[in-house]
Write an enzyme that holds these catalytic residues in place. Sequence first.
Site, PDB file in Angstrom:
ATOM      1  N   ARG A 190       0.320   6.021 -29.076  1.00  0.00           N
ATOM      2  CA  ARG A 190      -0.022   7.546 -28.417  1.00  0.00           C
ATOM      3  C   ARG A 190       1.101   8.331 -29.212  1.00  0.00           C
ATOM      4  NH1 ARG A 190       1.581   6.139 -22.302  1.00  0.00           N
ATOM      5  NH2 ARG A 190       2.668   4.662 -23.482  1.00  0.00           N
ATOM      6  N   HIS A 209      -7.022   3.243 -22.501  1.00  0.00           N
ATOM      7  CA  HIS A 209      -7.411   1.748 -22.706  1.00  0.00           C
ATOM      8  C   HIS A 209      -8.755   1.660 -22.884  1.00  0.00           C
ATOM      9  CE1 HIS A 209      -3.576   0.905 -19.842  1.00  0.00           C
ATOM     10  NE2 HIS A 209      -3.456   0.377 -21.219  1.00  0.00           N
ATOM     11  N   LYS A 239       7.096  -6.697 -15.936  1.00  0.00           N
ATOM     12  CA  LYS A 239       7.111  -5.364 -15.114  1.00  0.00           C
ATOM     13  C   LYS A 239       6.795  -5.770 -13.855  1.00  0.00           C
ATOM     14  CE  LYS A 239       5.114  -2.436 -18.769  1.00  0.00           C
ATOM     15  NZ  LYS A 239       3.977  -1.457 -19.124  1.00  0.00           N
ATOM     16  N   SER A 271       0.177   4.692 -17.503  1.00  0.00           N
ATOM     17  CA  SER A 271      -0.062   3.858 -16.152  1.00  0.00           C
ATOM     18  C   SER A 271       0.736   3.925 -15.430  1.00  0.00           C
ATOM     19  CB  SER A 271      -0.155   2.221 -16.597  1.00  0.00           C
ATOM     20  OG  SER A 271      -1.321   1.953 -17.362  1.00  0.00           O
TER      21      SER A 271
HETATM   22  N1  COA Z   1      -4.029   5.430 -23.804  1.00  0.00           N
HETATM   23  C1  COA Z   1      -3.312   6.044 -23.040  1.00  0.00           C
HETATM   24  N2  COA Z   1      -2.247   5.188 -22.738  1.00  0.00           N
HETATM   25  C2  COA Z   1      -2.114   3.837 -23.138  1.00  0.00           C
HETATM   26  C3  COA Z   1      -2.822   3.498 -24.323  1.00  0.00           C
HETATM   27  C4  COA Z   1      -3.819   4.314 -24.905  1.00  0.00           C
HETATM   28  N3  COA Z   1      -4.546   4.082 -25.402  1.00  0.00           N
HETATM   29  N4  COA Z   1      -2.390   2.272 -24.691  1.00  0.00           N
HETATM   30  C5  COA Z   1      -1.342   2.185 -23.915  1.00  0.00           C
HETATM   31  N5  COA Z   1      -1.205   2.983 -23.069  1.00  0.00           N
HETATM   32  C6  COA Z   1      -0.176   3.256 -22.043  1.00  0.00           C
HETATM   33  C7  COA Z   1      -0.112   2.417 -20.652  1.00  0.00           C
HETATM   34  O1  COA Z   1      -0.752   3.175 -19.960  1.00  0.00           O
HETATM   35  C8  COA Z   1       1.140   2.033 -20.208  1.00  0.00           C
HETATM   36  O2  COA Z   1       1.925   2.965 -19.897  1.00  0.00           O
HETATM   37  P1  COA Z   1       3.176   2.913 -18.844  1.00  0.00           P
HETATM   38  O3  COA Z   1       4.023   2.115 -19.874  1.00  0.00           O
HETATM   39  O4  COA Z   1       3.686   4.178 -18.432  1.00  0.00           O
HETATM   40  O5  COA Z   1       2.848   1.935 -17.824  1.00  0.00           O
HETATM   41  C9  COA Z   1       1.728   1.542 -21.558  1.00  0.00           C
HETATM   42  O6  COA Z   1       0.978   2.364 -22.557  1.00  0.00           O
HETATM   43  C10 COA Z   1       1.646   0.141 -22.057  1.00  0.00           C
HETATM   44  O7  COA Z   1       1.016  -0.644 -21.075  1.00  0.00           O
HETATM   45  P2  COA Z   1      -0.029  -1.615 -21.392  1.00  0.00           P
HETATM   46  O8  COA Z   1      -1.199  -0.769 -22.514  1.00  0.00           O
HETATM   47  O9  COA Z   1      -0.952  -2.015 -20.080  1.00  0.00           O
HETATM   48  O10 COA Z   1       0.407  -2.762 -22.293  1.00  0.00           O
HETATM   49  P3  COA Z   1       1.922  -3.412 -22.058  1.00  0.00           P
HETATM   50  O11 COA Z   1       2.943  -2.451 -22.948  1.00  0.00           O
HETATM   51  O12 COA Z   1       2.380  -3.352 -20.738  1.00  0.00           O
HETATM   52  O13 COA Z   1       1.672  -4.747 -22.632  1.00  0.00           O
HETATM   53  C11 COA Z   1       2.251  -6.975 -23.758  1.00  0.00           C
HETATM   54  C12 COA Z   1       2.633  -5.413 -23.178  1.00  0.00           C
HETATM   55  C13 COA Z   1       1.601  -7.648 -22.573  1.00  0.00           C
HETATM   56  C14 COA Z   1       1.083  -6.751 -24.708  1.00  0.00           C
HETATM   57  C15 COA Z   1       3.395  -7.742 -24.150  1.00  0.00           C
HETATM   58  O14 COA Z   1       4.710  -7.480 -23.103  1.00  0.00           O
HETATM   59  C16 COA Z   1       3.184  -9.083 -24.355  1.00  0.00           C
HETATM   60  O15 COA Z   1       2.552  -9.403 -25.136  1.00  0.00           O
HETATM   61  N6  COA Z   1       3.592  -9.809 -23.438  1.00  0.00           N
HETATM   62  C17 COA Z   1       3.451 -11.373 -23.204  1.00  0.00           C
HETATM   63  C18 COA Z   1       4.593 -12.113 -23.688  1.00  0.00           C
HETATM   64  C19 COA Z   1       5.060 -12.321 -25.061  1.00  0.00           C
HETATM   65  O16 COA Z   1       4.187 -12.843 -25.676  1.00  0.00           O
HETATM   66  N7  COA Z   1       6.291 -11.615 -25.347  1.00  0.00           N
HETATM   67  C20 COA Z   1       6.612 -11.724 -26.857  1.00  0.00           C
HETATM   68  C21 COA Z   1       5.927 -10.559 -27.685  1.00  0.00           C
HETATM   69  S1  COA Z   1       6.759 -10.021 -28.821  1.00  0.00           S
END
Ligand code: COA
Length: 159
Positions: free
Chosen positions: A90, A17, A41, A128
């Site tokens: 990724r 990140h 989550k 994560s």
């Molecule tokens: N390098 C390494 N790992 C990465 C990474 C990177 N550059 N980018 C993402 N990841 C990983 C994280 O470690 C995490 O791993 P995990 O799934 O094992 O926990 C995963 O990718 C994603 O986590 P994160 O980057 O924290 O984002 P998320 O997918 O949890 O976030 C939101 C999702 C919050 C953006 C999305 O759910 C959202 O917009 N929610 C709001 C509600 C909404 O608007 N909904 C409608 C959307 S269509």
Amino acid sequence: MQRIVYPGTFDPMTNGHIDIVHRVERLFGEVVIAVAQGSHKHTLLSLDERVMLAEKLFKAHKHIRVKPFNGLLVDFLKKEKITTIVRGIRNTLDYIQECQLAGMNAKLDSSVETIFLPTKETHTCISSSIVRDVIRKKQDSSAFIPSLVNEYLKNRIYE
Ligand code: COA
């Protein structure tokens, strides 16, 4: 200077990140890290903890701001008057999932664009949820997360 939103649950924020944040800051100028409540989550860290850690990590960077959000991402973007989202990719699984999110966000608000940045090669294995597992099993996760986050998680989980 252009502003961009980097949304995520960041439970916890990993080196992957952090790399994305610095690269988009270089490309766009100003980054708003939008920390999602994450009701989709079951998070280990509370929203306040995730925001506090991100603020500490980037406190020396005046063009990187951290904000919590709840509800739809497009509503947060509207409030911040920003129309561009960045997400890290990724692998092909991320790509498929992120295309769906980007498509939904564009349907919810046609002014919103999403750009994808490929994750740095050395970070493609980081996730994560694996970090949370490793820490819970009292193993070393210092290769995946910044030391500030590592120390906080260790204190929090081993307490
Ligand atoms: N390098 C390494 N790992 C990465 C990474 C990177 N550059 N980018 C993402 N990841 C990983 C994280 O470690 C995490 O791993 P995990 O799934 O094992 O926990 C995963 O990718 C994603 O986590 P994160 O980057 O924290 O984002 P998320 O997918 O949890 O976030 C939101 C999702 C919050 C953006 C999305 O759910 C959202 O917009 N929610 C709001 C509600 C909404 O608007 N909904 C409608 C959307 S269509």
